[in-house]
Write a protein that holds these residues in place. Structure first.
Motif, mmCIF file in Angstrom:
data_model
loop_
_atom_site.group_PDB
_atom_site.id
_atom_site.type_symbol
_atom_site.label_atom_id
_atom_site.label_comp_id
_atom_site.label_asym_id
_atom_site.label_seq_id
_atom_site.Cartn_x
_atom_site.Cartn_y
_atom_site.Cartn_z
ATOM 1 N N ARG A 59 36.035 60.625 16.414
ATOM 2 C CA ARG A 59 34.949 60.698 17.382
ATOM 3 C C ARG A 59 35.472 60.828 18.804
ATOM 4 N N THR A 113 22.975 58.930 27.015
ATOM 5 C CA THR A 113 23.102 59.898 25.928
ATOM 6 C C THR A 113 22.317 61.165 26.263
ATOM 7 N N ALA A 134 23.131 65.785 20.452
ATOM 8 C CA ALA A 134 23.479 64.397 20.743
ATOM 9 C C ALA A 134 24.022 63.650 19.531
ATOM 10 N N LEU A 135 24.005 64.318 18.364
ATOM 11 C CA LEU A 135 24.375 63.659 17.112
ATOM 12 C C LEU A 135 25.626 62.780 17.189
ATOM 13 N N PRO A 136 26.744 63.287 17.762
ATOM 14 C CA PRO A 136 27.945 62.445 17.764
ATOM 15 C C PRO A 136 27.813 61.220 18.670
ATOM 16 N N LEU A 137 26.805 61.215 19.561
ATOM 17 C CA LEU A 137 26.710 60.113 20.512
ATOM 18 C C LEU A 137 25.911 58.942 19.967
ATOM 19 N N PHE A 138 25.139 59.163 18.886
ATOM 20 C CA PHE A 138 24.284 58.077 18.390
ATOM 21 C C PHE A 138 25.052 56.809 18.047
ATOM 22 N N PRO A 139 26.190 56.931 17.341
ATOM 23 C CA PRO A 139 26.857 55.672 17.020
ATOM 24 C C PRO A 139 27.720 55.126 18.156
ATOM 25 N N CYS A 140 27.707 55.754 19.323
ATOM 26 C CA CYS A 140 28.545 55.268 20.422
ATOM 27 C C CYS A 140 27.791 54.217 21.229
ATOM 28 N N ASN A 141 28.576 53.417 21.912
ATOM 29 C CA ASN A 141 27.985 52.373 22.731
ATOM 30 C C ASN A 141 27.618 52.882 24.115
ATOM 31 N N MET A 142 26.523 53.565 24.238
ATOM 32 C CA MET A 142 26.055 53.942 25.576
ATOM 33 C C MET A 142 24.535 53.947 25.536
ATOM 34 N N THR A 143 23.940 53.886 26.700
ATOM 35 C CA THR A 143 22.483 53.742 26.697
ATOM 36 C C THR A 143 21.829 55.047 26.275
ATOM 37 N N MET A 144 20.580 54.917 25.883
ATOM 38 C CA MET A 144 19.804 56.089 25.480
ATOM 39 C C MET A 144 19.729 57.099 26.625
#
Lengths: 232, 336, 384, 105
Positions: free
Chosen positions: A88, A124, A111-121
């Motif tokens: 990732r 993203t 945005a698919l790769p960002l969903f499991p990341c720790n950042m705000t909506m």
């Protein structure tokens, strides 16, 4: 740390379905090194092991034997979730099929790769919007992917590969389903990435790509082995 | 057997939990026998992936355990009119000897599964599965416990004969009784209060000490005092906290405080006690694992959080228990 | 943050298959509402019984003869009065009457002549031999009202008519539906009671803690009697409704099982489409844990929605519409069935039990299939 | 990317609706407890009633608390089960079993 150590494979074997009647030997004793900022093409006919090598480099699979090092870290023995994390953070993938989620809209796909990341909506969304702009897809952000043209789908796929701002872009036969015009667009994008200092690894047997001036090195593959390296 | 909706829910849930854990244990056995991190066979890869399934299964099972502990007490409480002389959950539990076994097992399971999850969380954050063997060996012990819990529940509920006269909680928790529980009530409130505050102060003191030093002995001490706190805490709830809450000098039932009539005060009281004790034992429990290189840093980072949480929870527990003693209308004078 | 985003993705993934998931939620909510209706209804009846019978007789003494309930000699009254702690002791006169015309059973009850009027009665209480006060059910079955005559056939096949002087309010139906109240003298004459006999004896006990002691003393003194304490009355109702709801839940658990199979099938039979999607997610950097969380959220969204909808439907069904779908099950062969408006007794325990009964099987059914989906090899995506 | 908000909002609304229904039930309960329940209690007290009049088809269903274990078979030699009330009604327990137990004790 030496520059040389971005990606390194040492004596890698990959055997599928080992011990079963349908055993396939995909890679035999492959060693290579990829430097940061390099554009490398894996060239060879289908079945020569290009895709297997790409998945090993891209931490999608683990070698049967040998070592794969990403930034001097041996990834061959890591548990899957750490592989996923490295993947990732480090890699962006462009697949032969675009591998988009058909009924989802453009924004979501990107945005698919960002969903499991720790950042705000919001963050993203911001990043997805930025990359949409860059690829001229802003107007189509809420369009379902399966209603887009081939070229637009290609751009969505690239945008998704780049959203995590990866160091390495891996592309597997990216021009297989494109006409000449779109292939040129793609080459344009890839050379721009090259200028930005990204590492690009492409598996292809399309002369248009491997003869392109931005390619630094061609690795010729045959029957799961590296036959030769052509520095261009 | 009483066909009560709560009983049905408990049994259905327990059967499902047991089935899940049985699957987990069988998989775990396979892992114990064939685990080889060096191998890159597909079997090994599948096993690695199965570990994530087992984590999920146990998280669910643990979630259900917490709920079922509550549901069990609630159901016992709801059933009490069916038993002559039973005035609260205590009476229902007395109606069949298996009742107390179920309660104790559920408490043990609560802590056991919480520990397992703590170990698992830590193990998953390290790169080389350092705790895989102890973890799955523990799972082999956890599963029979859940099975036992199911068995005792079935025995308890099938053995509930509403006609049987049970000693009511007045008799059980009065000084005349002979069961363990009545022994708790028999402990005189005044010395019990001294013991309670003594133990809790010691506990908090050691917790603070833990934040200062990294000595292993202090951590083991904290773990031991936490265990002591657990028993002293429960004994104190039965002995004097309950009577201050009920404002009745003879009512020692530890379950009635969970009811609406007492503003559900029992939940925060038990929650803080259980939580505080759990986090208090963690640093001691994990201390020996600091020998493992990949875990050392992880443990040291988590440890500070555990110690802080333990101090906060035990502190809140003390405050919650002291509130009715200090501010209530009820005084023990004249009853002592 | 991460969890919210995975929830977001779970929602759009559910929406992508909205017909399939909507039908799942609908079936699920239906199952929940059936189970919840049963629990709400029986719980409300139970609570009503407990609330209403708080002033029921402390102790009722029946005579048992050859294992059968028999009329009790009034001479027993004096023996019982000698027991310490016993207050008022008096006989009760009541009985059953089968009305051939309406094919229904009435309960006849003899009362004292000088009983004051009650709040839930239109009219008054019977004050002399030829008068009666009846419940709504009786009035409706006979198409009569206050001032009309109620014609009944007595044990000598004589038809005797009573003047209706009062009718119970519908609000008291649960207690009075099949009642026909007449004076004690009227009732004894009608049923031709042998002199010196009553149906049973009501005993007042001053100290409620002493009821069982008094009962034991009565049993010892008059071995052919059967004392029934007030606590036993409550216990009976508790167990009747627990048993009843338990039984119905067991019957309807078939619905739950069917639903679980549906859920399992839905989760296990993941379509090629979904499988491909999960492969893509894994390829772009989702971990097994993330995908399991995705599946968990999908489960939560479905079960929470279904639970809340089901509970609401059950509440409306039971307390606003008086459980039209369950009354046939409750009613059985009773010709006189009270139309009662239940007092909505609900506590969190009911909700808790329903949630556990319905959500646990669903979660259990989806966990292994969703794991199977989660372990899809990401490399599969590379190969297409 | 607002679906989660919509969902959370909807769930909240659902909880609110349920909460309102419960609140409504509470108010009904209060008024009933103030008005109807005392009236019914008074009725029970004066008329000395012991059972709810739900099932009137047989003695043991009309007065579950007054009947004993044998009652179902006493109505008629080959009595029908009074379905469903009779089948899902746990027969009244012999009330004197408790008292005899106590005597033994």
């Amino acid at each position: 740390m030496m520059e040389a150590g971005l990606i390194q494979a040492e004596g890698v074997d990959k055997i599928y379905n080992r011990g079963k009647p349908d055993e396939i030997r995909a890679l035999t004793n492959v060693s290579l090194q990829i430097k940061p900022g390099e554009v490398v093409v894996l060239k060879g006919p289908s079945g020569s092991g290009k895709t297997s090598l790409l998945s090993l480099i891209g931490c999608m699979a683990r070698p049967t034997s040998g070592r794969v090092l990403v930034r001097d870290k041996d990834v061959a023995k890591l548990p899957e979730r750490f592989l996923t994390q490295i993947r990732r953070k480090t890699f962006g993938f462009i697949f032969q099929q675009f591998n988009l989620i058909r009924k989802a809209d453009v924004l979501e796909n990107i945005a698919l790769p960002l969903f499991p990341c720790n950042m705000t909506m919001a963050e993203t969304r911001e990043r997805a919007e930025a990359i949409l702009d860059r690829f001229g897809l802003s107007g189509k952000r809420n369009r379902k992917v399966h209603r887009l043209s081939g070229g637009e789908q290609q751009r969505v796929a690239i945008a998704r590969a780049l959203i995590n701002n990866p160091e390495v872009l891996i592309a597997d036969e990216p021009t297989a389903h494109l006409d000449r015009k779109l292939a040129e667009d793609l080459a344009e994008i890839l050379s721009a990435l090259h200028r930005d200092g990204k590492t690009v690894i492409i598996a292809t047997h399309d002369p248009f790509l491997y003869d392109h001036p931005f390619v630094d090195r061609i690795i010729v593959m045959q029957d799961g082995r590296i036959e030769g390296v052509i520095p261009s | 057997m009483i066909l009560h909706p709560g009983i049905l829910a408990l049994i259905v849930g327990s059967v499902l939990t047991f089935a899940m854990l049985l699957y987990a244990a069988v998989t775990g056995l396979g892992i114990l026998m064939r685990w080889d991190l060096q191998s890159s066979s597909e079997e090994q890869l599948l096993m690695e992936r199965k570990t994530s399934l087992i984590s999920t299964l146990i998280n669910y099972a643990f979630g259900f355990q917490i709920l079922s502990l509550l549901l069990f007490l609630y159901t016992a409480d709801q059933l009490h009119p069916q038993f002559v002389g039973a005035m609260c959950a205590t009476g229902t539990l007395n109606a069949n000897p298996a009742g107390w076994n179920v309660l104790f097992l559920k408490i043990i399971l609560f802590f056991a599964s919480a520990f397992w999850i703590a170990v698992n969380t830590l193990d998953q954050r390290a790169e080389d599965f350092p705790l895989i063997r102890p973890k799955y060996t523990a799972l082999l012990f956890l599963t029979p416990l859940v099975g036992l819990d199911l068995y005792f529940q079935l025995r308890y509920f099938t053995g509930l004969h509403p006609e049987v006269i049970t000693s009511c909680c007045g008799a059980l928790f009065s000084e005349r009784g002979f069961a363990i529980a009545s022994g708790l009530a028999g402990l005189p409130p005044r010395p019990m209060m001294i013991l309670f505050y003594g133990v809790l102060t010691t506990n908090l003191g050691i917790t603070l000490l833990c934040r200062k030093t990294s000595s292993g002995a202090v951590r083991f001490l904290l773990a031991s005092i936490s265990v002591v706190t657990f028993f002293v805490g429960i004994a104190s709830i039965v002995s004097f906290v309950s009577i201050y809450i009920y404002e009745l000098p003879s009512h020692h039932c530890p379950f009635d405080i969970l009811q609406q009539g007492y503003a559900f005060i029992g939940y925060p009281i038990y929650l803080t006690l259980f939580g505080g004790v759990f986090f208090g034992t963690l640093p001691g429990l994990f201390y020996p694992m600091k020998k493992i290189a990949t875990l050392k840093e992880l443990i040291e980072r988590s440890e500070q959080r555990w110690i802080l949480l333990s101090a906060l929870l035990i502190g809140s527990f003390t405050a919650l228990c002291s509130w009715p003693v200090v501010f209530g209308h009820f005084t023990l004078q004249g009853y002592l | 943050m991460r969890h919210l985003k995975i929830l977001e993705y779970a929602l759009s993934s559910l929406l992508r298959r909205k017909y399939k998931n909507l039908s799942l939620v609908a079936v699920y909510a239906f199952t929940v509402s059936i189970l919840a209706s049963i629990l709400f209804l029986t719980h409300a009846l139970k609570r009503e019984a407990v609330a209403v019978f708080s002033d029921a007789p402390d102790l009722i003494v029946q005579k048992v003869s050859a294992g059968r309930h028999d009329l009790i000699p009034t001479g027993y009254l004096d023996s019982i009065r000698t027991i310490a702690g016993v207050g008022d002791v008096h006989p009760r006169y009541w009985g059953y009457y089968f009305d051939a015309m309406t094919q229904s059973n009435f309960t006849f009850l003899g009362i004292n002549e000088n009983l004051a009027g009650l709040e839930l009665v239109q009219g008054r209480m019977p004050a002399e031999k030829g008068e009666c006060t009846i419940g709504q059910g009786v009035a409706q079955a006979q198409f009569t009202g206050v001032g009309d005559q109620l014609v009944l056939i007595d044990s000598r096949r004589r038809s005797i008519s009573f003047r209706i002087v009062g009718i119970f309010d519908a609000a008291s139906n649960l207690l009075s539906n099949d009642l026909v109240l007449m004076t004690q003298r009227g009732l004894r004459e009608f049923f031709d009671f042998p002199s010196g006999r009553a149906t049973d004896i009501v005993v007042e006990v001053y100290n409620p803690d002493e009821i069982s002691t008094v009962a034991a003393k009565i049993k010892k003194m008059l071995p052919d009697t059967r004392p029934i304490a007030k606590a036993e009355l409550f216990r009976t109702y508790d167990s009747v409704f627990n048993w009843r709801s338990g039984m119905m839940l067991t019957l309807f658990s078939a619905a739950l099982v069917a639903f679980s199979i549906l859920a399992w099938d839905k989760a296990a039979g993941i379509s090629g489409d979904e499988k491909g999607e999960i492969g893509i997610l894994k390829a772009v950097g989702w971990d097994i844990a993330d995908i399991l969380e995705l599946k968990f959220w999908e489960g939560i969204v479905i079960s929470l929605t279904a639970l809340l909808v089901g509970l609401t439907v059950a509440f409306v069904h039971v307390f606003l519409f008086n459980a039209p779908l369950l009354t046939p099950v409750l009613k059985g062969w009773s010709v006189l069935f009270p139309t009662f408006r239940l007092t909505p007794y609900i506590d969190l325990y009911q909700v808790f039990v329903i949630a556990l009964l319905t959500v646990t099987p669903y979660v259990a059914c989806t966990v292994i299939p969703s794991w199977k989906a989660a372990v899809t090899d990401p490399e599969m995506v590379m190969r297409g | 990317m607002k679906k989660h908000r919509i969902f959370l909002g909807m769930t909240l609304v659902e909880c609110l609706v349920l909460g309102l229904l419960f609140f409504y039930s509470h108010t009904v309960l209060e008024t009933n407890e103030k008005k109807l329940i005392p009236a019914k209690q008074k009725m029970v007290k004066y008329l000395e009633l012991t059972d709810l009049s739900i099932w009137t088809e047989a003695r043991y269903t009309r007065h579950p608390s007054q009947a004993d274990l044998f009652t179902p078979f006493q109505d008629f030699p080959s009595a029908f089960e009074h379905f469903p009330a009779g089948s899902i009604l746990a027969p009244g327990r012999p009330a004197d079993s408790t008292t005899t137990l106590q005597i033994r004790r």
